[in-house]
Design a protein around this motif. Structure first.
Motif, short mmCIF file in Angstrom:
data_model
loop_
_atom_site.label_atom_id
_atom_site.label_comp_id
_atom_site.label_asym_id
_atom_site.label_seq_id
_atom_site.Cartn_x
_atom_site.Cartn_y
_atom_site.Cartn_z
N ASP A 1 2.22 -10.42 -12.12
CA ASP A 1 3.12 -11.47 -11.62
C ASP A 1 3.55 -11.21 -10.17
O ASP A 1 4.00 -12.11 -9.49
CB ASP A 1 4.42 -11.51 -12.46
CG ASP A 1 4.10 -11.93 -13.88
OD1 ASP A 1 3.00 -12.45 -14.08
OD2 ASP A 1 4.95 -11.69 -14.77
N PHE A 2 3.47 -9.94 -9.73
CA PHE A 2 3.97 -9.58 -8.40
C PHE A 2 2.91 -9.82 -7.32
O PHE A 2 1.75 -9.46 -7.49
CB PHE A 2 4.37 -8.10 -8.39
CG PHE A 2 4.84 -7.60 -7.06
CD1 PHE A 2 6.13 -7.84 -6.63
CD2 PHE A 2 3.98 -6.91 -6.22
CE1 PHE A 2 6.57 -7.39 -5.39
CE2 PHE A 2 4.40 -6.45 -4.99
CZ PHE A 2 5.70 -6.69 -4.58
N THR A 3 3.35 -10.44 -6.22
CA THR A 3 2.44 -10.63 -5.08
C THR A 3 3.10 -10.08 -3.83
O THR A 3 4.23 -10.46 -3.49
CB THR A 3 2.13 -12.13 -4.87
OG1 THR A 3 1.55 -12.63 -6.07
CG2 THR A 3 1.14 -12.31 -3.71
N LEU A 4 2.39 -9.17 -3.15
CA LEU A 4 2.85 -8.69 -1.85
C LEU A 4 2.18 -9.57 -0.81
O LEU A 4 0.94 -9.69 -0.80
CB LEU A 4 2.44 -7.23 -1.67
CG LEU A 4 2.89 -6.55 -0.36
CD1 LEU A 4 4.40 -6.35 -0.36
CD2 LEU A 4 2.19 -5.21 -0.17
N ASP A 5 2.98 -10.18 0.04
CA ASP A 5 2.44 -11.11 1.04
C ASP A 5 3.19 -10.86 2.35
O ASP A 5 4.25 -11.44 2.59
CB ASP A 5 2.67 -12.55 0.53
CG ASP A 5 2.23 -13.58 1.55
OD1 ASP A 5 1.71 -13.19 2.61
OD2 ASP A 5 2.41 -14.79 1.27
N ILE A 6 2.66 -9.95 3.17
CA ILE A 6 3.42 -9.58 4.38
C ILE A 6 2.53 -9.43 5.62
O ILE A 6 1.32 -9.22 5.51
CB ILE A 6 4.22 -8.26 4.21
CG1 ILE A 6 3.27 -7.09 3.91
CG2 ILE A 6 5.27 -8.37 3.15
CD1 ILE A 6 3.96 -5.75 4.10
N SER A 7 3.19 -9.53 6.76
CA SER A 7 2.59 -9.18 8.05
C SER A 7 3.62 -8.30 8.75
O SER A 7 4.82 -8.59 8.68
CB SER A 7 2.36 -10.43 8.90
OG SER A 7 1.39 -11.24 8.30
N MET A 8 3.18 -7.24 9.37
CA MET A 8 4.12 -6.40 10.12
C MET A 8 3.37 -5.53 11.12
O MET A 8 2.13 -5.45 11.08
CB MET A 8 4.96 -5.53 9.18
CG MET A 8 4.22 -4.50 8.38
SD MET A 8 5.30 -3.57 7.27
CE MET A 8 6.21 -2.53 8.39
N GLU A 9 4.13 -4.89 11.99
CA GLU A 9 3.50 -4.08 13.04
C GLU A 9 4.35 -2.85 13.29
O GLU A 9 5.58 -2.92 13.29
CB GLU A 9 3.41 -4.92 14.31
CG GLU A 9 2.49 -4.31 15.34
CD GLU A 9 2.28 -5.22 16.55
OE1 GLU A 9 1.73 -4.72 17.53
OE2 GLU A 9 2.67 -6.40 16.50
N ILE A 10 3.70 -1.73 13.49
CA ILE A 10 4.42 -0.51 13.87
C ILE A 10 3.89 -0.11 15.25
O ILE A 10 2.76 0.35 15.39
CB ILE A 10 4.17 0.64 12.86
CG1 ILE A 10 4.50 0.18 11.44
CG2 ILE A 10 5.01 1.87 13.24
CD1 ILE A 10 4.06 1.16 10.38
N PRO A 11 4.71 -0.31 16.30
CA PRO A 11 4.23 0.02 17.65
C PRO A 11 4.15 1.54 17.87
O PRO A 11 4.79 2.31 17.17
CB PRO A 11 5.28 -0.60 18.57
CG PRO A 11 6.17 -1.41 17.69
CD PRO A 11 6.05 -0.87 16.32
#
Lengths: 283, 226
Positions: free
Chosen positions: A13-23
């Motif tokens: 049932d769980f969905t991970l839906d992300i965008s991110m950045e580590i400079p």
């Protein structure tokens, strides 16, 4: 250093839906309640799980294609995973010096001694705090370009938490170019350490902000129902129903200080951020 | 891979009481059993010890952390197979030394080469067993792997027993006469000149099986999520 674009990972049932950045050279915090998707994100970055879609790049490479040489540039401390409990600190020192070109066995042992980790005791006999310290020291045992720490202070008392955070600060002073991703649900761990913070809830990023701006400009108002009904909501990000009325999390504290002088508004903290944004209703 | 090998060796040698028990068992066996039986025993024990490192890695959710260390999944599997080969070689060497020493103590003479040859045949058998156990342990974990292996032994046993019964019913003389012919072939035709042919050929074949098993294990570990 790390870029996640439209990552999708489904677990039932769980969905991970992300965008991110580590400079490069920045410390990024990943906060959220238990089960929000912090560990799943970290596992994706380390190539431990496969993604359903999206792009995850670590040090310019696909996270799933990191080689042994690439991994020498990464230090990782996972929440509930480490060396076998049958090993001792002196074994760990030997293993690390065989694995990393720049790990010095003697200085690792000295550091372990400084943090109260006995050389000759099996890890399984260590307390929770000692195991956590060993996991962090292991990740810091070599010069990394990227440090990934999953809940390094979970379940620890204040003293042990401070010791771990001190270790990280010392490491940062000596390795200014190192990028760090640290996940935690304990706000004080991150407030003095991170340059920016991602808040994730139910698998989605619901806020990304620089820590300084979050602490300086954001605020929390606690108002009764009557005041809430008449409140200007243009800078309110989320509200949470309370016994007395509502807690409102706003992204411009000064706006409300000037426009609503009768309302008490306090500086925002990461605890408020998690409580109201993750536990309340987003506007 | 060097680091993983150091980890496994340190992990194995950290259990002093278990090693003391192994040494006592081996000494008892070598003095109480005839011929080169001990060689088969030490080889079998070494293989099982090598495979057991997989379950140590999996205990307490250790795998995710191990895969963050400077290795890739292929390197992890390669190290396990090399460790098992190393353990088998050490097991065979220790077994041969033990049986020679006990034979000298008991009989005043070394063990006949024929006995050693029969015992050394256990090496390829154990390599094949390791080749089956490793992928199953890597796929299902140590607990489930034990169950899978027990079921597999049961099925193999049942098929073998059924085949023997069937053969005896259909052609009562064939089984026995075929075995006799094979024995005569090895003893008389290969006996003197090619004394070590059988163990060597079997070892080469088992190494080929092990390579196939390694490829399967790499695929299992590469596709697994930790």
């Amino acid at each position: 250093m790390v870029r996640i674009e439209n990552l999708i990972k489904r677990y039932g049932d769980f969905t991970l839906d992300i965008s991110m950045e580590i400079p490069k050279g920045k410390v990024t915090g990943l906060v959220g309640r238990n089960g929000a998707g912090k560990t799943t994100t970290i596992k994706v970055l380390l190539g431990l799980i496969k993604i359903d879609s999206g792009k995850v790049s670590v040090m310019g490479k696909d996270a799933a294609a990191l080689t042994a040489e690439d991994r020498k540039r990464i230090g990782a401390a996972l929440a509930e995973s480490g060396f076998s409990g049958l090993l001792r600190v002196r074994d760990v020192a030997e293993i690390l010096s065989a694995m990393y070109d720049d790990t010095d066995r003697e200085s690792f042992l000295r550091l372990c001694g400084r943090f109260g980790l006995p050389e000759d005791k099996q890890i399984k006999e260590f307390s929770t705090g000692m195991k956590a310290k060993l996991r962090v020291l292991t990740a810091l045992s070599h010069r990394s370009d990227l440090l990934i720490m999953d809940e390094p202070t979970a379940g620890l008392d204040v003293e042990a938490r401070n010791e771990i955070l001190d270790m990280l600060r010392d490491y940062l002073r000596e390795n200014e170019d190192c990028s760090i991703l640290i996940s935690s649900h304990i706000s004080s761990d991150l407030e003095n350490l991170c340059d920016d913070i991602y808040l994730i809830n139910s698998g989605r990023v619901i806020l990304h902000e620089e820590t300084d701006r979050l602490l300086d400009s954001y605020g929390v108002m606690r108002v009764d129902e009557e005041t809430y009904e008449t409140l200007d909501r243009q800078h309110i990000l989320a509200v949470r129903k309370e016994n007395f009325g509502y807690s409102c999390f706003a992204d411009d504290r000064r706006y409300y200080e000037e426009s609503c002088p009768g309302i008490v508004i306090q500086k925002g903290s990461i605890d408020d951020l998690i409580l109201i944004m993750a536990g309340g209703e987003l506007l | 891979m060097k680091g993983l090998m150091v980890k496994d060796l340190r992990l194995l040698f950290s259990q002093k009481k278990t090693w003391l028990m192994y040494i006592m068992l081996c000494l008892m066996m070598s003095f109480s059993m005839q011929g080169a039986f001990i060689v088969g025993y030490t080889v079998m024990l070494a293989g099982v010890i090598g495979i057991s490192t997989i379950s140590y890695d999996q205990a307490d959710n250790g795998m995710p952390f191990l895969l963050t260390l400077p290795t890739d999944r292929k390197g992890y599997v390669r190290e396990k197979y090399l460790l098992c080969l190393l353990m088998e070689a050490c097991g065979a060497a220790v077994g041969i030394i033990l049986c020679e020493v006990t034979s000298l103590v008991k009989n005043g003479s070394g063990v006949p080469a024929d006995d050693i040859r029969s015992a050394v045949v256990v090496i390829p058998v154990m390599l094949i067993l390791v080749s089956f156990m490793a992928p199953i342990n890597l796929k299902y974990g140590a607990e489930k792997a034990r169950l899978v292996m027990m079921i597999a032994y049961g099925i193999i046993g049942a098929i073998t027993a059924s085949a023997v019964v069937l053969m005896q019913d259909i052609m009562p003389d064939l089984g026995h006469s075929a075995l006799v012919k094979i024995k005569v072939f090895f003893d008389e035709t290969l006996g003197g000149t090619y004394f070590w042919t059988v163990p060597v050929v079997l070892t080469v074949l088992s190494l080929a099986v092990m390579y196939v098993s390694y490829r399967i294990s790499v695929r299992i570990v590469s596709n697994k999520e930790y």
